[in-house]
Structures are given as C-alpha cells and as structure tokens.
Design a protein around this motif. Sequence first.
Motif, PDB file in Angstrom:
ATOM      1  N   GLN A  84      36.384  32.831  50.724  1.00 43.67           N
ATOM      2  CA  GLN A  84      35.806  34.172  50.714  1.00 43.67           C
ATOM      3  C   GLN A  84      35.945  34.813  49.337  1.00 43.67           C
ATOM      4  OE1 GLN A  84      33.975  35.732  52.791  1.00 43.67           O
ATOM      5  NE2 GLN A  84      33.950  37.738  51.808  1.00 43.67           N
TER       6      GLN A  84
ATOM      7  N   GLU B 169      36.301  33.250  46.498  1.00 43.51           N
ATOM      8  CA  GLU B 169      35.436  32.523  45.556  1.00 43.51           C
ATOM      9  C   GLU B 169      34.007  33.052  45.619  1.00 43.51           C
ATOM     10  OE1 GLU B 169      35.967  28.396  46.559  1.00 43.51           O
ATOM     11  OE2 GLU B 169      37.208  28.058  44.776  1.00 43.51           O
ATOM     12  N   ARG B 170      33.508  33.266  46.836  1.00 48.89           N
ATOM     13  CA  ARG B 170      32.145  33.803  46.974  1.00 48.89           C
ATOM     14  C   ARG B 170      32.035  35.174  46.315  1.00 48.89           C
ATOM     15  NH1 ARG B 170      32.550  31.183  52.116  1.00 48.89           N
ATOM     16  NH2 ARG B 170      33.368  33.059  53.093  1.00 48.89           N
ATOM     17  N   GLN B 171      33.041  36.004  46.518  1.00 49.06           N
ATOM     18  CA  GLN B 171      33.021  37.343  45.914  1.00 49.06           C
ATOM     19  C   GLN B 171      33.053  37.262  44.395  1.00 49.06           C
ATOM     20  OE1 GLN B 171      36.408  39.247  47.704  1.00 49.06           O
ATOM     21  NE2 GLN B 171      35.394  39.593  49.674  1.00 49.06           N
TER      22      GLN B 171
ATOM     23  N   LYS C 112      32.171  34.746  42.433  1.00 46.42           N
ATOM     24  CA  LYS C 112      30.919  34.189  41.902  1.00 46.42           C
ATOM     25  C   LYS C 112      29.823  35.248  41.871  1.00 46.42           C
ATOM     26  CE  LYS C 112      31.678  29.337  43.073  1.00 46.42           C
ATOM     27  NZ  LYS C 112      31.335  28.216  43.983  1.00 46.42           N
ATOM     28  N   SER C 113      29.785  36.081  42.894  1.00 47.53           N
ATOM     29  CA  SER C 113      28.809  37.165  42.931  1.00 47.53           C
ATOM     30  C   SER C 113      29.056  38.155  41.790  1.00 47.53           C
ATOM     31  CB  SER C 113      28.883  37.884  44.286  1.00 47.53           C
ATOM     32  OG  SER C 113      28.025  38.994  44.307  1.00 47.53           O
TER      33      SER C 113
END
Length: 482
Positions: A199, A201-203, A205-206
Amino acid sequence: MAVTPTRRAGAFAWAAALALALAAGGAYAAPKQTERSKQKAVAEAERTALQKKLVDLKRDIGKTESAREDAADTLAESEEAISNANRSLRELAEEQSQTNAKLAQLAAEQLRLAATVAAQKQQLAKLLREQYVAGNEDRMKLLLSGDNPNRINRELQLMAYVSQAQAKLLESLRANLKAVEENQAEAQNAKEELDEIAQEERQQKSVLEQEKARRAAMLSNLSKKLTAQRKEAGKVEQDEQRLGGLVERLNKLIEEQARAAAAEKARQEKLAAERAAKAKAAAEARALARAKAQAERERIAQENKAKGIRTPPPKPEPVEPEEPKVAEKAPERDEKTPRPSDVALAPAAPDGAFASLKGQMRAPVTGKVAAKFGTKRGEGVSWKGMFIQAAEGAEVRSVAGGRVVFARWLRGFGNLIIVDHGGQYWSIYGFNESLLKREGDAVKAGDAIAAAGNTGGNEESGLYFELRHQGKAFDPAGWVKF
C-alpha cells in the motif's frame, strides 16, 4: 475382552487430555497488530531533535544572504519530495525483501511442525488405544495377584516408565501445537506487513509521478531564468559560501555534541569510581570491625585461661546479606543532556581511518569527470570540487565509512548529502536526484547513499563531489581513483 467401568474411566481421562491438547492447536490466536508501524514511528521520533537542529541551522544560513529569490528555490519543494519518495520506495523494497524471506522461513518451519504434530498425534492415539484395551486396574490386579513380589515390582516400574513416556509425549505435543499457533500468528503478521508495504509503495509511486510531472512543468517555465542565473559569478560564489558556512556550523555542532558526550562519560565514570570507593571503604570497615572483635575474643580467652575459667566457644558470626542489586535509574534528561539522536552525529569512523585510505578510494559514481578541482567555473570562480557527468538515477556511493550529518536540499547544490569520516574529513555529494540515506545513518565504503541527477537548477545530470578537511576543500584527485 470385556470393557470394565475402570477401563472406560482411564480411556476417558486420556481422551480428555488429548482433547485439551488438540484444542490448544485448534484455536489459533487472532492476528496480532503489526509492530512495523510502531518501530517506524519510534525511529522517526529519534530523528526529530536532530532534524530540528539542522533545519534551524539551514534557516540561519539562509537569513544571512541578500538574495531573496532564486529560480532553483521554486524547484526545491518538488525536488525534495522526489528524493523522499525515491528513498521511501528503496526502503520499502528492502523491507519487502526481508519480509518475504521471513515468510519463506516461517512456511518451512510450519511444514516441519505440522509433520511433527501429525506424527505425535498418531503416536498418542496408539497409546490411548493400548491404554483403553489394557485398562487402569492392572496395578491393583498385580498387587492382589499374590504373584512373585520381584515380578510385581518390575511390572509396576515398567508401567511407571510407560506413564512417564505418555506424559512427556503429551507435553511435547502441547508445546508443538503452541509453536504452530505462534508460527501462524507470526506468518499472519508478516503477511499484514507485506500488505502495508504494498500500500505504501503504491502511494509513494503516485507521489513520485506527480512530483516529477510538477518539476518538469516548473523547469519549462523557469528555463530562461535559470540559464541567466547560472551565468552570474556572484551567485556561484554565494553558493560556495553557503556550503562553506554549512560545513563550518555542522562541524561546531558535532564538536559541541562530542564535548557533551565526553562530559557525560566522565560523569558516569566519576559516579562509578565513587560507588567503588564507597564499597571498598565499607568492606574495609567491616574487616576492621571483625579484626577488633577477634582480638577482643582472644584477650578474654587468655584472661579466662589464666583464671582457670573455661571459655565457651565463640558464636558464629552472622552472615551479612548481600545488598540487593538494583538497576541504576537512568539520569533524568534536561536541555543540556545529549539525546541519542544528537550524539548520532558523531563520526562512525575513528580518527585517522580516512587519511589511511588516501589514493585507494573508488570514485563515488560511474561517469566522466567534466570539471576538475581548481578549473574555472565562471568569471573569476574556480571549482572547489569535481563535477562527474552521470546518468540520472545512477547510484552514488560513499567513498569511505562514516556517518551522514546532512541530507537535504540546499540552494546551489540541490539534494545534498554530507558524510563525516572522522578526523574532520568530510565528503560532499550534490545535484542528486534522490538521497537514499538519512541524517544520523552510519555508512560503509561503497554503500549507496544517493542517486545522481540535476537538482538545484543544474543543466546536466551528474554528481558534484567535494572533499574537505577542517572545513577547507582540497583536490580529491590524489585521494580517489577516478
């Protein structure tokens, strides 16, 4: 063979024990809360005091400058955010790798435990069947059988051994079932940590993609202004003065912390010496008192002997109980007491370690040396370090072991990282796209500490590299193999 009530009672007792053991393995604990978030919060809290000092120091340097606005400053927030996002992604990838390895170990352990538990259940079931068939009245039968007493004794001992073996097997099964339960809880915890990491990592990267797009747009708008400012010799001199001021103030801060740490160490040693002296004096006083008492007893014994009086034997001296060892209370902190995060700025390498590496250190990044120490950088301005052309994102490595004392954005140098190697030797790395280490981190030679870039308003991607001793820049060419 007929099944008597006594046999049934014995079998039911063992069945109840087995049911309890199996119940321990069946009711697995609910997934416990992960410790990862707590550990991260503690680590960040330990850096707070140090970061506050460095922010105040950077602000003080900025206040002394006459320049009010720089095109590169507009990029500062975005470049710092990109650096932070990249560092977070790298740290998360390392965490993910470690957690996956831990999960694989737990899975292997779970298989081993499951096989052991299955074998123990089969063995216990066999014992229960045998116990059910034999019944529990055998001991009474033997005692009342009128058989040979020696045989009865051997049979009873054999039964005792069997009972002990059964008890040990049951206890071992319970322990293994508990281990299975703990293993599953730990595995669940690791899976939840992986979910947290994914979770985050996704944040990150965004955030990274958004900040890169924002920086690209700002660069396009500021292109002409940046080009004009780069040609100003006064601006370049200001940048160098700013870096020199930063190094000087950092050096003073480290010296203050070293003095505070030395004073605290001396205070602790003094307290320890005082305690030792006090304990020694008390022991000597007790020994003197015992000697005096012994001399008095001998004097009385001689007087009684001369008078013909029998002297009763001396009473045994009472044994003095040892003083209970109480854990020393940590000294209360005040404003002057150094915190761990402050002391962390002390160099991680001993004095002389860096100087011994002269001529042996490897280049901090793979690339072409585009500007050497002492060459002209503009009108009347010379390079105080080296500029090495390198691809954006290329790993920048520490040339020697030490401790990171500064890792943030600085006007003129973009994302800047400074490593203290002890003995007042410093290595400085500027223009980085990302800083992969934090202030206070200990590093070894060859550790990746940053990723090359063109932050701070620079045209080319690469690394600005400096070496300093006692605050003064010197030529890295004779120290590092380029």
